[in-house]
Enzyme design. Structure first.
Site, PDB file in Angstrom:
ATOM      1  N   PHE A   1       6.958 -17.373  32.383  1.00  0.00           N
ATOM      2  CA  PHE A   1       6.071 -18.167  31.539  1.00  0.00           C
ATOM      3  C   PHE A   1       4.702 -17.505  31.526  1.00  0.00           C
ATOM      4  CE2 PHE A   1       3.402 -21.891  30.479  1.00  0.00           C
ATOM      5  CZ  PHE A   1       4.019 -22.228  29.297  1.00  0.00           C
TER       6      PHE A   1
ATOM      7  N   ARG B   1      15.022 -24.251  21.314  1.00  0.00           N
ATOM      8  CA  ARG B   1      15.345 -24.763  22.646  1.00  0.00           C
ATOM      9  C   ARG B   1      15.803 -26.216  22.551  1.00  0.00           C
ATOM     10  NH1 ARG B   1      10.821 -24.075  27.086  1.00  0.00           N
ATOM     11  NH2 ARG B   1       9.915 -25.730  25.796  1.00  0.00           N
TER      12      ARG B   1
END
Length: 418
Positions: free
Chosen positions: A133, A379
């Site tokens: 991330f 997602r």
């Protein structure tokens, strides 16, 4: 491959021992919420608890609530509630600050612990994934620039490269347990063991695994962990994060963000910092009590089930979603980027499509809420506490119709948050 029907999915819902937990959440009618990996749904008890904090504890008892309502001890009490979900024990976790801030603390502490030992003092490498991330990488970059002691980041492109990347030069390994984009699940125990064999410490980001699957920090022998409470733990938007420090490191744990809540005697108002023993040393300043109180509402629901039961349902939901997409959307260029193997999959499924953003916006407009990440990744997060098997069927049916009819605007306006 067996053809699955909606009746089959309804039968799975009827047999689901966790189905009643859906009633613990406020979910809008006509919405299939597959974005709990980004923001969890609201527990019904949150509204009552928020009003209690605002009207009674703050509105009526005012500053007395630091003592009367236990505000001062709330980060520790919540940490102890959260600890079993990540394989930790009492007095090893506090809920405080943001994931990014907690990551900074743990990085600084880990590097200092290594620098204080003669055998590891010359190690200058931090290993992480290029696909980590971004904020995790940014925080490491910022810290190493600020320290100006020669630390460097070693970015690997695939999980398979970690074994060789973690070597005798490595001071610390920083990994997200479940990759935010593709849902890849690392083998925590194996990687932690390898890092330790090389003399490195390891820091795990549990943002996409805490509350979604069993985590065993102590059993794996990890050193540090951080994570957020607003995804699978359902603490509310921007709710405070958590930090875990292995007991063997708590005495040596120190970081540059030392604040009065981490002081051994905060109300002695001493002019120099003396860290309190234990995990509360990870605290900085005065805590956001209203947000902290909401975290407890999400955590209390987990007492009604087990992480093993949630994991079993999570895998069944994600298996079903993958199978249905591949059965019913065969004429479209959807590429599965999430691992099929259970041991390598978190609680989300990601598909790539060249028009992924536009398709996701069409799904949202029709009540199926997922989200989008570059490049081209749709997602879908599956929170077993409130997602059912018929939800999966209905979501795929809407996706199939959008793809078949090309009912998505290629010039869809990009929102600030995707």
């Amino acid at each position: 491959m067996t053809t699955i029907t909606r009746d089959h999915c309804l039968a799975l819902d009827q047999a689901d021992t966790l189905a009643n937990l859906r009633n613990e959440f406020k979910l809008p009618a006509g919405t299939i919420y597959l974005d709990g990996n980004s923001l969890g749904a609201m527990p019904r008890s949150s509204q009552t608890r928020a009003l209690e904090v605002i009207t009674q504890e703050w509105g009526n008892d005012l500053i007395k609530s630091w003592n009367l309502a236990g505000w001062f001890d709330l980060p520790s009490r919540l940490g102890n509630l959260l600890a079993p979900l990540i394989g930790a024990a009492d007095n090893e976790v506090v809920v405080t600050d943001s994931t990014s801030v907690n990551l900074f603390k743990a990085l600084a502490a880990g590097l200092q612990i290594q620098a204080d030992k003669a055998e590891t003092a010359q190690r200058k490498v931090i290993v992480t994934e290029r696909s980590n991330f971004p904020t995790d990488i940014y925080m490491a970059e910022g810290l190493t620039r600020w320290l100006d002691r020669g630390y460097i980041l070693r970015l690997v492109d695939t999980p398979q490269e970690l074994a060789t990347a973690i070597d005798a030069d490595t001071a610390l390994v920083m990994l997200t347990h479940v990759n935010y984009r593709n849902g890849y699940l690392h083998d925590m125990q194996a990687i932690t063991q390898h890092a330790h064999q090389q003399g490195a410490l390891i820091l795990w980001d549990l943002a996409h695994s805490a509350g979604a699957l069993p985590v065993s920090l102590n059993e794996a022998g990890a050193d540090f962990a951080v994570g957020c409470t607003y995804k699978y733990l359902n603490g509310g938007p921007g709710s405070p994060a958590f930090i875990w420090v292995a007991p063997r490191h708590q005495q040596a744990f120190q970081h540059p963000l030392s604040g009065w809540w981490g002081h051994a005697s905060p109300f002695a108002m001493q002019p120099s910092f003396e860290g309190t023993p234990g995990i509360r040393r990870a605290l900085c300043g005065t805590q956001p009590i209203v947000s902290l109180a909401m975290v407890e509402c999400g955590l209390e629901i987990f007492a009604k089930t087990s992480m093993q039961a949630l994991r079993q349902k999570s895998l069944a939901l994600t298996d079903l979603f993958i199978q249905l997409v591949e059965q019913r959307c065969t004429q479209h260029p959807l590429e599965l980027v999430t691992p099929r193997k259970h041991a390598q999959r978190g609680s989300q499924v990601s598909f790539h499509h060249q028009h992924g953003y536009a398709i996701m916006q069409s799904l949202i407009a029709r009540g199926v809420i997922g989200d989008y990440r570059e490049p081209g990744i749709m997602r879908f997060g599956f929170t077993p506490l409130y997602v059912g098997f018929a939800d999966v069927w209905d979501a795929v049916e809407i996706l199939r119709d959008i793809l078949d009819t090309k009912d998505y605007a290629l010039n869809a306006t990009r929102h600030a948050v995707t």
